[in-house]
Design an enzyme around this catalytic site. Structure first.
Site, short mmCIF file in Angstrom:
data_model
loop_
_atom_site.label_atom_id
_atom_site.label_comp_id
_atom_site.label_asym_id
_atom_site.label_seq_id
_atom_site.Cartn_x
_atom_site.Cartn_y
_atom_site.Cartn_z
N HIS A 178 -11.36 13.07 -15.39
CA HIS A 178 -11.95 11.67 -15.71
C HIS A 178 -11.35 11.25 -17.02
CE1 HIS A 178 -14.65 10.94 -12.44
NE2 HIS A 178 -14.77 12.37 -12.35
N GLU A 192 4.98 10.20 7.11
CA GLU A 192 4.94 11.11 6.01
C GLU A 192 5.75 12.43 6.93
OE1 GLU A 192 1.52 11.34 3.24
OE2 GLU A 192 0.42 11.14 5.33
N ASP A 238 5.14 13.36 0.87
CA ASP A 238 5.23 14.38 2.05
C ASP A 238 6.34 14.21 2.79
OD1 ASP A 238 2.76 16.04 2.03
OD2 ASP A 238 1.64 14.11 2.35
N CYS A 281 4.52 4.20 -0.31
CA CYS A 281 3.40 4.23 -1.43
C CYS A 281 3.44 5.91 -1.95
CB CYS A 281 1.93 4.35 -0.92
SG CYS A 281 1.70 5.44 0.68
C1 PEP Z 1 2.67 10.76 0.07
O1 PEP Z 1 2.52 11.62 0.88
O2 PEP Z 1 3.66 10.04 -0.33
C2 PEP Z 1 1.44 10.19 -0.21
C3 PEP Z 1 1.40 8.81 -0.85
O3 PEP Z 1 0.17 10.87 0.08
P1 PEP Z 1 -0.32 12.06 -0.81
O4 PEP Z 1 0.57 11.84 -2.08
O5 PEP Z 1 -1.74 11.72 -1.23
O6 PEP Z 1 -0.15 13.16 0.03
MG MG Z 2 0.92 12.49 1.79
#
Ligand code: PEP
Ligand code: MG
Length: 588
Positions: free
Chosen positions: A193, A435, A459, A506
């Site tokens: 935090h 992923e 991932d 992402c």
């Molecule tokens: C990813 O796997 O790229 C992702 C955005 O999810 P996390 O990092 O939360 O596994």
């Molecule tokens: Mg992921």
């Protein structure tokens, strides 16, 4: 104390120079004190009263923080209040008092230890950090057994806060006073935090300094360099001068980046792209928008499950989602259904340890096994979608059958809400994360079944290259520019676009300006990342011409190694787009 330099982890960039204000260390008793039989009841009563006082105190602090810093920062206190309501927490403390005939302080410290051991076994950094919320609540309750002040009074002067660790409520109250120039801590991580709050309030912070709080005393002079993760104690004049000039340069750089946030997200040849933010806590929304986010591209929802030792209710979910959706409106919020299991274990579910967690019952696999848990979350997401800016994102899809199952459950939940006359967005978008390599290979098939796709490269790369994303020993293999990775990503982007479906990326990859330029060359237009990287990426993408990048990237696809691809792109982008490189630190 002589001149000294300490290395830690910079979690909020910038430089601050000033006097030390030492925060008190949080400790729980290690001494077991027993009480006579006839006093057991009194000890239980002390605990109950302390819980009551803590509730009143937290509700007061919550209102103050809401007023000073906005509703999003008061969320942690809602989490703490939930913990206080949790029957299993009070009963485990009371049981220890009754069974061991001990003082309340000892019982609380035992329960604290129990949680600490549980959280320590969690591999995921973010999840482990949430232990600080448990410590926070139990520490406050302990202090309230005696009605001791929970915080040392400060003199109101601008100083640098040095602490062993800051409890979330302490971080919020202290940092909101406006007199903290910087933060230096022994403990802490990127997702604590304190780190999140420091970033959103632009307070330079260095954590993980091990014993800085023991080395320093009130009144020492220090420099906190949150950009390079360094703390300089009692600097001689020459070093101080050097950092004053570094501070000026950094402030100008930040000003430039903030200015970038206001500019349009278009390439030199006017092709539109969209920077989006990955967030883990509602507190991060306002910072994300101030840095130029045009939506929340990934809202990780795991934290909601860690606020209480029982599972969160639909209302717990709903109040968080509707708040985020309101704050982001009219921009979109992509809410990812819970991605736990594997090493991000939820203690409430009592899942057996798996031999190979990363390949186990994780994310959508786990929620399809715990459908009630899934339904609760889907109902809350749907209810928060009334203003039509919420989307559902499903993590770790492996095969098309899973989408089919999700749709059946989603339809059932929608029907329930209709019957209850509860409003939601009838056309809410459903998307799948790419992923798992198997999902990537059938992007065309999956794209037909969903409204949009989002590539999670963190991932995807670990599974494609068989290299654990958190294992330092194989991190040399974790290469986003490995020819097979870039070819796969290009295939996913092109397949989604052929089906006329929206596609976002992402993973961490989107946060690196050079990699973002390459992704743009593949035709990607939506980039979701940790918000602090948005200005840098936006600046890089604004400095290139889409058509030219497309050609350069196309040629790089025939090269044999990640290094050859990187060198080729840098050389050619440098020739074609000097500004993209000249803006500095292009490879972050
Ligand atoms: C990813 O796997 O790229 C992702 C955005 O999810 P996390 O990092 O939360 O596994
Ligand atoms: Mg992921």
């Amino acid at each position: 104390m002589d001149y000294l330099r300490l290395k830690g982890m910079g979690v909020s960039p910038g430089i601050s120079i000033g006097e030390v204000r030492l925060a008190e260390k949080v400790t729980f008793t290690t001494r077991k004190e027993t009480v006579p039989d006839d006093q057991v009841k009194k000890e239980v009563e002390r605990v109950r009263k302390a819980f009551q006082r803590t509730r009143e105190q937290l509700s007061e602090i919550k209102d103050q923080i809401k007023e000073k810093m906005g509703k999003e920062h008061s969320f942690i206190f809602e989490g703490h209040m939930l913990m206080l309501k949790d029957k299993s927490l009070t009963s485990s403390i009371e049981n220890i008092i009754r069974n061991e005939k001990s003082r309340a302080e000892w019982a609380i410290s035992q329960v604290h230890n129990k949680y600490k051991n549980l959280f320590q076994s969690i591999k995921d950094e973010y999840f482990r950090q949430r232990m600080s919320d448990v410590s926070d609540v139990l520490f406050r309750v302990t202090k309230n057994l005696e009605q001791l002040p929970t915080e040392k009074k400060d003199d109101g002067k601008e100083k640098i806060l040095v602490a062993h660790d800051l409890l979330p409520s302490e971080a919020a109250t202290r940092l909101s006073k406006g007199n903290v120039l910087g933060v230096a801590m022994d403990m802490g991580g990127e997702t604590s935090h304190t780190a999140i709050l420091s970033r959103s309030l632009n307070i330079p912070a260095v954590v993980g300094l091990r014993d800085v709080s023991q080395k320093l005393k009130d009144g020492d002079q220090i420099i906190v360099d949150g950009t390079d993760g360094e703390v300089i104690v009692n600097p001689p004049p020459a070093i101080r001068k050097e950092f004053v000039s570094k501070q000026e340069k950094y402030n100008y750089y930040r000003y430039e980046l903030r200015e970038t946030a206001k500019l349009t997200s278009t390439t030199l040849d006017r092709v539109k792209f969209t920077p989006l933010a990955n967030i883990e806590l509602p507190e991060e929304v306002s910072m994300a928008f101030s840095l130029g986010a045009e939506g929340i591209g990934l809202f990780r929802t795991e934290f909601i499950y860690l606020q209480s030792s029982s599972l969160p209710t639909e209302e717990d979910h709903f109040s968080i989602y509707s708040q985020v959706a309101k704050e982001a409106y009219p921009y979109p919020v992509y809410i990812r259904t819970v991605d736990v299991g594997g090493e991000k274990n939820l203690p409430q579910l009592k899942i057996e340890k798996e031999p190979n967690p990363a390949l186990g019952l994780r994310a959508i696999r786990l929620t399809l096994h715990n459908r009630d848990l899934f339904r609760v979350q889907l109902r809350a997401i749907l209810r928060a979608s009334v203003n039509k800016n919420v989307k559902i994102l499903i993590p770790m899809i492996t095969e098309v059958e899973e989408i089919g199952e999700v749709k059946i459950i989603l339809d059932e939940v929608k029907e329930e809400l209709r019957k209850e006359k509860i409003q939601f967005d009838e056309n809410i978008s459903l998307g799948a994360m790419i992923e798992v390599p198997a999902a990537a290979a059938i992007t065309d098939i999956l794209a037909k079944e969903v409204d949009y796709l989002s590539i999670g490269t963190n991932d995807l790369i670990q599974y494609y290259l068989a290299a654990d994303r958190s294992n330092e020993l194989v991190s040399y293999l974790f290469k986003p520019l490995h020819p097979s990775v870039v070819r796969l990503i290009r295939f996913v982007i092109e397949s989604a676009q052929k089906e006329g479906k929206e596609i976002t990326l992402c993973g961490e990859m989107a946060a690196n300006p050079l990699l973002a330029i390459i992704l743009l060359g593949f035709g990607l237009k939506q980039f979701s990342m940790n918000p602090i990287f948005i200005p840098k990426v936006k600046k890089a993408l604004r400095a290139v011409e889409y058509k030219k990048v497309k050609k350069i990237v196309q040629k790089a696809m025939n090269l044999k190694t990640a290094q050859e691809i990187e060198e080729y792109i840098i050389e050619n982008i440098l020739v074609e787009h000097p500004k993209a490189i000249l803006m500095g630190k292009i490879t972050s």
